[in-house]
Design an enzyme around this catalytic site. Structure first.
Site, mmCIF file in Angstrom:
data_model
loop_
_atom_site.group_PDB
_atom_site.id
_atom_site.type_symbol
_atom_site.label_atom_id
_atom_site.label_comp_id
_atom_site.label_asym_id
_atom_site.label_seq_id
_atom_site.Cartn_x
_atom_site.Cartn_y
_atom_site.Cartn_z
ATOM 1 C CB CYS B 159 -0.912 0.007 1.222
ATOM 2 S SG CYS B 159 -1.757 -1.549 1.439
ATOM 3 C CG HIS B 298 -2.847 3.695 4.867
ATOM 4 N ND1 HIS B 298 -2.557 3.688 3.522
ATOM 5 C CD2 HIS B 298 -3.351 2.460 5.144
ATOM 6 C CE1 HIS B 298 -2.863 2.507 3.016
ATOM 7 N NE2 HIS B 298 -3.354 1.747 3.973
ATOM 8 C CG HIS B 333 -6.427 0.809 0.191
ATOM 9 N ND1 HIS B 333 -5.394 1.272 -0.590
ATOM 10 C CD2 HIS B 333 -5.844 0.184 1.244
ATOM 11 C CE1 HIS B 333 -4.240 0.930 -0.050
ATOM 12 N NE2 HIS B 333 -4.479 0.279 1.074
#
Lengths: 81, 406
Positions: B159, B298, B333
């Site tokens: 990520c 995040h 995401h």
């Protein structure tokens, strides 16, 4: 759509060429600038479209657009026989 | 380091203007995904781009690029245009590409599998697969397609991929390896990712009838992240060089840090996150950055990750707490693209002077309290911002961004 028309359609989809360039006498490599990977993609599209097998011997004999049309017509006839 | 161009393909829009509108109006790109339902997944919401108009990329590019490569190329067209850089000017060894994906062109793997399952001849697959599925597919397709001749490769860190790729591009330019770097991330959603993240219990299960409410970072009722896709590309150049050519400077990258927890593949412990932010802040301090106005974290909405981030922000910025908001409820995401998407969102908020709120943050969870959560659209001049990502494998990366006086 005839075999010749379908062949032209496939070539136009894969190669960066104009419709009037895809003449029966045009050679795939020299005139239409096909690379080796383009040839693989074109032959794969022929196999998928016409449900025939193009082995490397048959493939090597294809130089011009007309060669491809002739080879496919023969392969289709053999399949139907 | 100047950011002179940006380009984006996302569920929030496919241009900077569209994305600004989505961020201002909290227009979510998360929808019900019928295919997820058909697969029997418990989470059935996501952010899929759908068909994109890519005829302009040309036939060869269309064949050799997977979806993520196509997204990256479309973002790159926008980025170069906004930078005022002509296509012929990138064909030099002084220009490079650093674009990562979390997972590569995996749609191709699924095509192969379905071919075999259906008993078709493997010969019928053609031979484009390798360049569509390799993990450097997006980066190297871009290089070939644009004619870029400098360092070109993918960088992948789960990520954190997008942020690390931009950070690495920043390093390449600041150390004089390149004059210009096209840096960012791209991702395409494919079945295996949806399946495994669903099995991880990392995706929300109780919001299939309310997709827009599914991703709820820092909220009491959060259940995890919502997957999405797209690409984001920045054009990075040395500040002096950008000024010398009269480019519009969209923002400045003032710092970059990257660090690993060195602990668990799944559970973040915050140590790597803290160190990567500290490293980015050290860079930024050298350029005179003393405080951070806004943090785009995040903020994926996971049970474990969110509190760790909040604690890290609280501890590191206790003296002058910044505003904090996650854009993941809107954009989802986007894995390898996430860091690039969020760097772009942050740059756009810096430029336009607002903070897009964390959507769905109805009740701040007790374990996520202690930072200045932004819960409504806030018009505020921003000078500095931090964006960070924390991913699987303990990967963490942070970027400090600064607005530039006109």
């Amino acid at each position: 759509m005839s075999v010749a028309e379908k062949v032209k359609e496939i070539i136009l989809k894969i190669l960066d060429v104009k419709e009037d360039e895809v003449t029966p006498a045009a050679t795939l490599i020299d005139d239409l600038q096909a690379t080796s990977i383009d040839l693989v993609e074109i032959f794969t599209a022929f196999e998928n479209t016409f449900d025939v097998e193009i082995d490397s011997k048959k493939g090597e004999k294809i130089v011009t657009v007309q060669d491809a049309i002739d080879m496919l017509n023969t392969a289709i006839a053999e399949k139907g026989a | 380091m100047a950011v002179t161009g940006l380009g984006i393909v996302s569920v929030l829009g496919q241009s900077a203007a569209e994305v600004v509108r989505s961020l201002r109006e909290s227009r979510s790109g998360i929808r019900l995904v019928p295919e997820m339902k058909a697969l029997g997944l418990r989470c059935q919401v996501g952010g899929l781009i759908g068909e994109v108009a890519c005829a302009a990329l040309g036939k060869r590019a269309g064949q050799s690029m997977s979806a993520s490569g196509t997204f990256a190329a479309l973002a790159c067209v926008q980025a170069l245009e906004s930078a005022g850089i002509a296509r012929e000017d990138v064909r030099t060894p002084r220009v490079g590409v650093c674009v990562g994906t979390g997972y590569g062109g995996n749609g191709e793997v699924e095509r192969v599998e379905s071919f075999y399952r259906e008993g078709k001849s493997p010969r019928r697959l053609g031979a484009m697969g390798p360049v569509r599925m390799m993990s450097s597919s997006a980066a190297l397709n871009l290089a070939a397609w644009l004619g870029v001749k400098g360092r070109s490769y993918a960088l992948s860190s789960a990520c954190a991929t997008g942020a690390d790729a931009i950070g690495h591009g920043f390093d390449l330019v600041r150390h004089g390896v390149l004059d210009t770097c096209l840096a960012g991330g791209a991702e395409e959603v494919w079945r295996a990712a949806l399946t495994f993240f669903d099995n991880l219990a990392a995706m929300p299960r109780d919001y299939n009838d309310r997709p827009v409410q599914a991703c709820r970072p820092y909220d009491r009722d959060r259940q995890g992240m919502v997957l999405s896709e797209g690409a984001g590309i920045l054009v990075l150049e040395a500040l002096e060089a950008a000024r010398a050519r009269g480019a519009t400077i969209l923002a400045e990258v003032a710092g970059y840090g990257s660090a690993n927890d060195g602990a668990d593949m799944f559970e973040p412990n915050g140590t790597g996150l803290r160190r990567c932010i500290q490293a980015a802040m050290r860079d930024a301090r050298e350029l005179g950055v003393t405080a951070i106005d806004y943090v785009n974290p995040h903020g994926a909405g996971t049970r474990l990750g969110d509190p760790v981030e909040v604690e890290t922000i609280r501890a590191l910025f206790a003296e002058r707490p910044p505003l904090v908001s996650s854009t993941k409820p809107l954009n989802g995401h986007s894995l390898g693209a996430a860091g690039a998407h969020e760097a772009i969102f942050t740059i756009l908020m810096l430029r336009h002077g607002f903070v897009s709120p964390t959507l769905n943050l109805d009740h701040v969870a007790p374990e996520c309290e202690g930072v200045r959560h932004v819960r409504t659209l806030t018009e505020v001049p921003l000078r500095t911002a931090l964006t960070f990502n924390a991913g699987l494998g303990g990967a963490n990366a942070a970027l400090v961004l600064r607005s530039v006086e006109p």
